[in-house]
Scaffold this active site. Structure first.
Site, mmCIF file in Angstrom:
data_model
loop_
_atom_site.group_PDB
_atom_site.id
_atom_site.type_symbol
_atom_site.label_atom_id
_atom_site.label_comp_id
_atom_site.label_asym_id
_atom_site.label_seq_id
_atom_site.Cartn_x
_atom_site.Cartn_y
_atom_site.Cartn_z
ATOM 1 N N ASN A 118 -6.552 -3.390 17.228
ATOM 2 C CA ASN A 118 -5.340 -4.114 17.608
ATOM 3 C C ASN A 118 -4.123 -3.296 17.170
ATOM 4 O OD1 ASN A 118 -3.302 -6.065 17.901
ATOM 5 N ND2 ASN A 118 -3.773 -7.006 15.909
ATOM 6 N N ARG A 170 0.808 -1.229 0.000
ATOM 7 C CA ARG A 170 0.000 0.000 0.000
ATOM 8 C C ARG A 170 0.840 1.279 0.000
ATOM 9 N NH1 ARG A 170 -3.394 -2.486 4.922
ATOM 10 N NH2 ARG A 170 -1.498 -3.751 4.987
HETATM 11 C C1 UD1 Z 1 -1.781 -5.759 11.183
HETATM 12 C C2 UD1 Z 1 -2.747 -6.631 11.995
HETATM 13 C C3 UD1 Z 1 -3.902 -5.762 12.433
HETATM 14 C C4 UD1 Z 1 -3.408 -4.576 13.232
HETATM 15 C C5 UD1 Z 1 -2.352 -3.798 12.463
HETATM 16 C C6 UD1 Z 1 -1.685 -2.781 13.377
HETATM 17 C C7 UD1 Z 1 -2.550 -8.883 11.087
HETATM 18 C C8 UD1 Z 1 -3.199 -9.928 10.276
HETATM 19 N N1 UD1 Z 1 -3.197 -7.736 11.194
HETATM 20 O O1 UD1 Z 1 -2.491 -5.342 10.030
HETATM 21 O O2 UD1 Z 1 -4.795 -6.530 13.256
HETATM 22 O O3 UD1 Z 1 -4.497 -3.740 13.562
HETATM 23 O O4 UD1 Z 1 -1.326 -4.663 11.963
HETATM 24 O O5 UD1 Z 1 -0.837 -1.938 12.645
HETATM 25 O O6 UD1 Z 1 -1.485 -9.101 11.634
HETATM 26 N N2 UD1 Z 1 4.569 -9.112 7.802
HETATM 27 C C9 UD1 Z 1 5.478 -10.123 7.651
HETATM 28 N N3 UD1 Z 1 5.218 -11.142 6.795
HETATM 29 C C10 UD1 Z 1 4.065 -11.206 6.100
HETATM 30 C C11 UD1 Z 1 3.120 -10.165 6.252
HETATM 31 C C12 UD1 Z 1 3.396 -9.138 7.129
HETATM 32 O O7 UD1 Z 1 6.545 -10.095 8.283
HETATM 33 O O8 UD1 Z 1 3.888 -12.175 5.350
HETATM 34 C C13 UD1 Z 1 4.861 -7.998 8.712
HETATM 35 C C14 UD1 Z 1 4.901 -6.662 7.987
HETATM 36 O O9 UD1 Z 1 6.210 -6.370 7.521
HETATM 37 C C15 UD1 Z 1 4.417 -5.701 9.068
HETATM 38 C C16 UD1 Z 1 3.572 -6.573 9.995
HETATM 39 O O10 UD1 Z 1 3.851 -7.906 9.677
HETATM 40 O O11 UD1 Z 1 5.475 -5.129 9.799
HETATM 41 C C17 UD1 Z 1 2.084 -6.306 9.834
HETATM 42 O O12 UD1 Z 1 1.732 -6.482 8.476
HETATM 43 P P1 UD1 Z 1 0.809 -5.431 7.714
HETATM 44 O O13 UD1 Z 1 0.624 -5.910 6.333
HETATM 45 O O14 UD1 Z 1 1.294 -4.071 7.932
HETATM 46 O O15 UD1 Z 1 -0.562 -5.682 8.518
HETATM 47 P P2 UD1 Z 1 -1.754 -4.659 8.753
HETATM 48 O O16 UD1 Z 1 -2.703 -4.771 7.626
HETATM 49 O O17 UD1 Z 1 -1.243 -3.331 9.100
HETATM 50 MG MG MG Z 2 0.638 -2.487 9.079
#
Ligand code: UD1
Ligand code: MG
Length: 467
Positions: free
Chosen positions: A186, A24
Site C-alpha cells: 500500500n 523511527r
Molecule cells: C502507512 C500505512 C501502510 C503503508 C505506508 C506507506 C497505515 C496504518 N499504514 O504505514 O499501509 O504501506 O504508510 O508509506 O496507515 N499519521 C498521523 N497521525 C497518526 C499516525 C500517523 O497523522 O496518529 C500520519 C503520519 O504523519 C504519516 C502517515 O500518517 O504521514 C502514515 O503514518 P506512518 O507512521 O508513517 O505509517 P507507516 O508505518 O509508514
Molecule cells: Mg510512513
C-alpha cells in the site's frame, strides 16, 4: 487533464496526514520537516496535491503542531500553493485511522476525498491524477495506489482474493508470515467516496502493539458493506517510497536527485557524471552549461547558460550568470554576473556581487563585497565589506583589514586602481581612481586619485622631489 476539483457537484478534497511524530527517524525534528532534495519532505506532497487542483487541501497536524503549521504556511507562500489550505488538529496520535476520523468536518464538504501520507514525497502527479480518474470512472467506494516492492518490509500488504479482488490491507505488525511474504504494498495514497469512508471510520478498532487505529482497516469495512474497492498498481514502485527511517530518507534523496538531473539533462544541460553530482529540487541551470563531476548545487541556486561549473563546486542559494566558469570553489548567497571566472579554490560568501567579466581566483575569499566589471582578485586575497569598482587589479596576497576587533569597516577601491602584491588595506579606507599601492604597503589612510603609496605605513611617492 482532468483536474480533480473540476465539478463542484462531485468535488474532491485532498487530506494529507502529517500529525505523526516519526519515531523511527530518531529525531527531535518532526519527520515531515526533514529536508530531502533541499526541501522539507511535506513540500513535495503539498506540491503534488496542489497540482491536482482539488477543491481544498486539509493537513492533519499533531506532533509539534505549531512548528509544522508554520513550516507549511511558509511552503505555501514560497511555492505558490493556490488551493485553499486548512489545518486539522489530531490531539493524540492514535494512528492514521484516527487522523482521518478527526478530519470528518473537513471531509464532509466533498463528495470524494484523496488521502495522502505526508511522508511519501515521490508520488507523481500522473499517478495520482490517474488514481483519481480510475476511482471516478469505476464509481468505486475506495481506490488505492499499490506497488510491487522487491523488499516490502515495513509497508501494509495487499491481500487479494483468488479472483484478484482486493480483500484487505494487512499491516506488517499484525501480518501472518504468509501475508508478510506478499510483495504488493500500500503506497498510502487513496481515493474514497466520502459517504463510504464516513460510514466505516468510527468502526476502526485499536490494533497492533501500540493500539493504533489503522486507516487501512477501512477497506475491509467498506468491502463488507458491499462497496467496490479498486487497486491501481503503479508502474513505478519507487514513487511509493515512504520515509520512516533515515535509510529511506537517503533513498528518497537519491531518487529526487536523479529525477532532477534527468530533467536538467533533457533540457540541454550536460551532466558529466550524474553519480557524483547533487542538485536540489529547485535549482535552475541554463542550456549548454556543463556540470563537471563532484558538484553540489543547493537551495535556490540558478546557473545561467553556457557555463562550466565544477569539478568540486559547492554552490548554495547563489546566482551565476551566463558564460561563467566556476572551478573547485564554494559560492553561497552571492551573485556572479556573466562571463566571470571563479576559482580554483575561491570562497564567495553571502551578499557578494562579482562581475561582469571579473575574476576571483586561487584561494581568494570575498565577503559581502562587490568586485566590479573586469576587475581581478586572482590570488590569495581576502576582500571583505569592500566595493571594488571596474578594471581594478588586486595583487596576490592583498587583504582588506575590515575588522578592528570590535567593528567591521568598509573599503572602496575606485576604478583602475592597482593594488600591489601583499598590500594591507586598513579599513575604513578609500583607494582613489587609478591610484597605486606598492608591494607590501600597509595603507592606513585614504589614497587620493592617481597617487602611488608605498611602505609601512604607506606614504605617497613624491615624484621629482630631488635628492
Ligand atoms: C502507512 C500505512 C501502510 C503503508 C505506508 C506507506 C497505515 C496504518 N499504514 O504505514 O499501509 O504501506 O504508510 O508509506 O496507515 N499519521 C498521523 N497521525 C497518526 C499516525 C500517523 O497523522 O496518529 C500520519 C503520519 O504523519 C504519516 C502517515 O500518517 O504521514 C502514515 O503514518 P506512518 O507512521 O508513517 O505509517 P507507516 O508505518 O509508514
Ligand atoms: Mg510512513
Amino acid at each position: 487533464m482532468n483536474r480533480i476539483g473540476h465539478k463542484a457537484a462531485r468535488s474532491t478534497g485532498v487530506l494529507i496526514l502529517a500529525a505523526g511524530q516519526g519515531t523511527r527517524m530518531e529525531s527531535s525534528i518532526p519527520k515531515i520537516l526533514h529536508p530531502v532534495g533541499g526541501r522539507p519532505i511535506i513540500y513535495y506532497v503539498l506540491r503534488v496535491a496542489n497540482a491536482l487542483k482539488p477543491a481544498a487541501i486539509g493537513v492533519v497536524v499533531g506532533h509539534e503542531a505549531e512548528e509544522v503549521k508554520k513550516a507549511i504556511l511558509q511552503i505555501a507562500k514560497d511555492c505558490g500553493i493556490s488551493r485553499p489550505l486548512q489545518f486539522i488538529e489530531q490531539k493524540k496520535q492514535l494512528g492514521s485511522g484516527n487522523a482521518v476520523l478527526e478530519s470528518v468536518p473537513f471531509l464532509k464538504k466533498f463528495s470524494s476525498a484523496m488521502v495522502l501520507c505526508g511522508d511519501t514525497p515521490l508520488l507523481t502527479y500522473e499517478s495520482l491524477a490517474s488514481l483519481h480518474r480510475g476511482h471516478e470512472e469505476h464509481k468505486a467506494q475506495a481506490t488505492l495506489l499499490t506497488a510491487r516492492m522487491g523488499n516490502p518490509k515495513g509497508y501494509g500488504r495487499i491481500v487479494r482474493t483468488a479472483t484478484g479482488d482486493v480483500l484487505k490491507i494487512v499491516e506488517e505488525s499484525v501480518a501472518t508470515p504468509k501475508e508478510a511474504a506478499i510483495n504488493e504494498i500500500n503506497s498510502g495514497a487513496y481515493c474514497f467516496e466520502v459517504a463510504a469512508l464516513l460510514s466505516g471510520l468510527s468502526q476502526i478498532g485499536a490494533k497492533g502493539p501500540k493500539g493504533e487505529h489503522f486507516l487501512t482497516d477501512i477497506l475491509e469495512l467498506v468491502r463488507t458493506k458491499g462497496g467496490r474497492i479498486i487497486a491501481h498498481l503503479s508502474s513505478n514502485p519507487e514513487e511509493a517510497l515512504g520515509i520512516n527511517t533515515r535509510v529511506q530518507l537517503a533513498a528518497a534523496e537519491r531518487i529526487i536527485n536523479r529525477r532532477m538531473l534527468e530533467r536538467l539533462m533533457l533540457s540541454g544541460v550536460t551532466v558529466v557524471d550524474p553519480s557524483s553530482t547533487h542538485v536540489d529540487a529547485d535549482v535552475e541551470v541554463g542550456q549548454d552549461s556543463i556540470i563537471e563531476p563532484f558538484t553540489i548545487l543547493r537551495g535556490k541556486t540558478k546557473v545561467g547558460s553556457k557555463c562550466r561549473v565544477g569539478p568540486f563546486c559547492f554552490i548554495e542559494d547563489a546566482q551565476v550568470g551566463n558564460e561563467c566558469e566556476v572551478r573547485t570553489s564554494q559560492l553561497r548567497g552571492c551573485r556572479v554576473l556573466e562571463k566571470c571566472v571563479i576559482g580554483p579554490y575561491s570562497n564567495i560568501r553571502p551578499e557578494s556581487v562579482i562581475g561582469p567579466r571579473a575574476k576571483v581566483g586561487n584561494f581568494s575569499e570575498v565577503k559581502a563585497s562587490r568586485v566590479g566589471f573586469g576587475s581581478k582578485v586572482p590570488h590569495l586575497s581576502y576582500i571583505g565589506d569592500t566595493d571594488i569598482r571596474e578594471d581594478v587589479n588586486v595583487g596576490a596576497g592583498s587583504i582588506t583589514c575590515n575588522y578592528d576587533g570590535k567593528l567591521k569597516h568598509k573599503t572602496t577601491i575606485e576604478a583602475k586602481a592597482f593594488i600591489g602584491s601583499g598590500t594591507m588595506m586598513v579599513a575604513p579606507l578609500r583607494v582613489g581612481k587609478g591610484a597605486v599601492t606598492g608591494a607590501g604597503a600597509v595603507v592606513t589612510r585614504d589614497v587620493p586619485d592617481g597617487v602611488t603609496v608605498v611602505g609601512v605605513p604607506a606614504k605617497p611617492i613624491v615624484r621629482g622631489g630631488g635628492k
